[in-house]
Scaffold this motif. Structure first.
Motif, PDB file in Angstrom:
ATOM      1  N   LEU A  31       4.828  -9.808  23.062  1.00 21.54           N
ATOM      2  CA  LEU A  31       5.293  -8.449  23.330  1.00 21.54           C
ATOM      3  C   LEU A  31       5.721  -7.746  22.041  1.00 21.54           C
ATOM      4  N   SER A  32       6.339  -8.474  21.131  1.00 24.98           N
ATOM      5  CA  SER A  32       6.710  -7.884  19.844  1.00 24.98           C
ATOM      6  C   SER A  32       5.466  -7.459  19.073  1.00 24.98           C
ATOM      7  N   ALA A  33       4.447  -8.307  19.087  1.00 18.51           N
ATOM      8  CA  ALA A  33       3.197  -7.955  18.423  1.00 18.51           C
ATOM      9  C   ALA A  33       2.552  -6.747  19.087  1.00 18.51           C
ATOM     10  N   ALA A  34       2.654  -6.656  20.416  1.00 17.27           N
ATOM     11  CA  ALA A  34       2.068  -5.524  21.131  1.00 17.27           C
ATOM     12  C   ALA A  34       2.738  -4.219  20.743  1.00 17.27           C
ATOM     13  N   VAL A  35       4.051  -4.237  20.570  1.00 16.09           N
ATOM     14  CA  VAL A  35       4.757  -3.022  20.152  1.00 16.09           C
ATOM     15  C   VAL A  35       4.295  -2.598  18.756  1.00 16.09           C
ATOM     16  N   LEU A  36       4.098  -3.552  17.872  1.00 16.29           N
ATOM     17  CA  LEU A  36       3.579  -3.223  16.534  1.00 16.29           C
ATOM     18  C   LEU A  36       2.196  -2.584  16.637  1.00 16.29           C
ATOM     19  N   LEU A  37       1.379  -3.059  17.549  1.00 16.54           N
ATOM     20  CA  LEU A  37       0.046  -2.479  17.699  1.00 16.54           C
ATOM     21  C   LEU A  37       0.109  -1.094  18.333  1.00 16.54           C
ATOM     22  N   ASP A  38       1.091  -0.852  19.192  1.00 17.17           N
ATOM     23  CA  ASP A  38       1.285   0.512  19.685  1.00 17.17           C
ATOM     24  C   ASP A  38       1.584   1.458  18.525  1.00 17.17           C
ATOM     25  N   LEU A  39       2.426   1.031  17.605  1.00 17.10           N
ATOM     26  CA  LEU A  39       2.734   1.852  16.441  1.00 17.10           C
ATOM     27  C   LEU A  39       1.498   2.050  15.565  1.00 17.10           C
ATOM     28  N   ALA A  40       0.690   1.014  15.436  1.00 12.44           N
ATOM     29  CA  ALA A  40      -0.531   1.128  14.629  1.00 12.44           C
ATOM     30  C   ALA A  40      -1.506   2.110  15.259  1.00 12.44           C
ATOM     31  N   HIS A  41      -1.657   2.065  16.569  1.00  9.24           N
ATOM     32  CA  HIS A  41      -2.591   2.978  17.236  1.00  9.24           C
ATOM     33  C   HIS A  41      -2.116   4.422  17.123  1.00  9.24           C
ATOM     34  N   ALA A  42      -0.805   4.611  17.030  1.00  9.35           N
ATOM     35  CA  ALA A  42      -0.251   5.953  16.823  1.00  9.35           C
ATOM     36  C   ALA A  42      -0.276   6.356  15.349  1.00  9.35           C
ATOM     37  N   CYS A  43      -0.762   5.451  14.489  1.00 12.38           N
ATOM     38  CA  CYS A  43      -0.812   5.674  13.031  1.00 12.38           C
ATOM     39  C   CYS A  43       0.583   5.874  12.442  1.00 12.38           C
ATOM     40  N   TRP A  44       1.554   5.121  12.976  1.00  7.18           N
ATOM     41  CA  TRP A  44       2.901   5.133  12.424  1.00  7.18           C
ATOM     42  C   TRP A  44       3.135   3.960  11.480  1.00  7.18           C
ATOM     43  N   ILE A  45       2.305   2.921  11.568  1.00 10.63           N
ATOM     44  CA  ILE A  45       2.379   1.810  10.618  1.00 10.63           C
ATOM     45  C   ILE A  45       0.963   1.379  10.268  1.00 10.63           C
ATOM     46  N   ARG A  46       0.841   0.643   9.174  1.00  9.45           N
ATOM     47  CA  ARG A  46      -0.435   0.031   8.788  1.00  9.45           C
ATOM     48  C   ARG A  46      -0.142  -1.098   7.823  1.00  9.45           C
ATOM     49  N   PRO A  47      -1.098  -2.015   7.637  1.00  6.15           N
ATOM     50  CA  PRO A  47      -0.921  -3.051   6.619  1.00  6.15           C
ATOM     51  C   PRO A  47      -1.177  -2.468   5.224  1.00  6.15           C
ATOM     52  N   ALA A  48      -0.413  -2.902   4.259  1.00  7.41           N
ATOM     53  CA  ALA A  48      -0.667  -2.526   2.865  1.00  7.41           C
ATOM     54  C   ALA A  48      -1.954  -3.185   2.396  1.00  7.41           C
ATOM     55  N   VAL A  49      -2.618  -2.555   1.429  1.00  9.59           N
ATOM     56  CA  VAL A  49      -3.869  -3.075   0.884  1.00  9.59           C
ATOM     57  C   VAL A  49      -3.704  -3.370  -0.598  1.00  9.59           C
ATOM     58  N   ASP A  50      -4.659  -4.093  -1.163  1.00  7.50           N
ATOM     59  CA  ASP A  50      -4.621  -4.413  -2.590  1.00  7.50           C
ATOM     60  C   ASP A  50      -4.548  -3.139  -3.412  1.00  7.50           C
ATOM     61  N   GLY A  51      -3.732  -3.179  -4.453  1.00  9.04           N
ATOM     62  CA  GLY A  51      -3.600  -2.027  -5.333  1.00  9.04           C
ATOM     63  C   GLY A  51      -2.394  -1.166  -5.045  1.00  9.04           C
ATOM     64  N   GLU A  52      -1.746  -1.401  -3.894  1.00  7.83           N
ATOM     65  CA  GLU A  52      -0.533  -0.652  -3.580  1.00  7.83           C
ATOM     66  C   GLU A  52       0.683  -1.372  -4.159  1.00  7.83           C
TER      67      GLU A  52
END
Length: 220
Positions: A31-52
């Motif tokens: 359920l915690s992971a699902a909430v994180l994915l809700d935020l991702a689908h809303a474009c409120w969070i994302r994983p950092a990428v190389d170079g940041e």
């Protein structure tokens, strides 16, 4: 709305006992992971990428264009403080996320609390659904994606990916060996992001798939 987390919990409740499937520890993490994915689908969070400036793979909060909801707000606030590895974020959210999901579903009239007789201590309640329309649509989409190879909607793809990573599909399905071989193969395809090519996607769906790939590692 925390569509992914709420649909997942309703699916876990959709049984004769009206109590959630999966043992507590796995359920809290999923359920915690699902909430994180809700935020991702809303474009409120994302994983950092190389170079940041932030270590690649850590989850970072973005500028939210509108308010979050009562279920996902604590997770968003956590990541606003500082970027976290997915496993760390899931662990820190696990203690309270289920309570947030249950409370919101009860307040909005989607489930009701029924005390179990003879139980005085701990969380001993059944949570019958007040209306089966939403869970019916969620289950139909999940079954179509797994057995008919229908392109899954984003929320369905996320739920399948998380349950597959946590070995939790058995909480929703009862199959023979041949059925499980089929389901595990199809769920594995979806978990690897095949649904992005099957479904009309834009930035929210791509961000969801990328974040799901990072978050599901925390459930293994």
């Amino acid at each position: 709305m925390a569509r992914i987390a709420e649909d997942l919990y309703l699916l876990l409740l959709d049984n004769a006992s009206a109590q959630p499937g999966l043992e507590r520890a796995r359920r809290e993490r999923v359920l915690s992971a699902a909430v994180l994915l809700d935020l991702a689908h809303a474009c409120w969070i994302r994983p950092a990428v190389d170079g940041e400036a932030v270590e690649a793979g850590r989850l970072i909060a973005l500028a939210a264009p509108g308010g979050t909801d009562p279920v996902s707000e604590p997770a968003f606030q956590l990541l606003q403080r500082r970027p976290l590895a997915p496993a760390t974020a899931v662990k820190r959210l696990a203690k309270h996320t289920e309570g947030h999901v249950v409370g919101h579903l009860e307040r909005t009239g989607q489930i009701r609390r029924v005390p179990l007789p003879g139980k005085r201590f701990g969380q001993h309640f059944a949570w019958p659904l007040t209306n089966r329309d939403r869970v019916g649509h969620a289950r139909a989409a999940l079954m179509a994606a797994l057995f008919d190879r229908t392109p899954p909607p984003p929320a369905t793809a996320a739920i399948i990916s998380l349950l597959h990573a946590a070995d939790g599909l058995g909480a929703l399905l009862s199959l023979n060996d041949r059925g499980w071989r089929w389901v595990h193969a199809r769920a594995g395809e979806i978990a690897l992001g095949s649904w992005v090519d099957e479904y009309p996607t834009a930035l929210p769906e791509v961000n969801l798939a990328v974040t799901a790939s990072a978050v599901r590692q925390a459930l293994r």
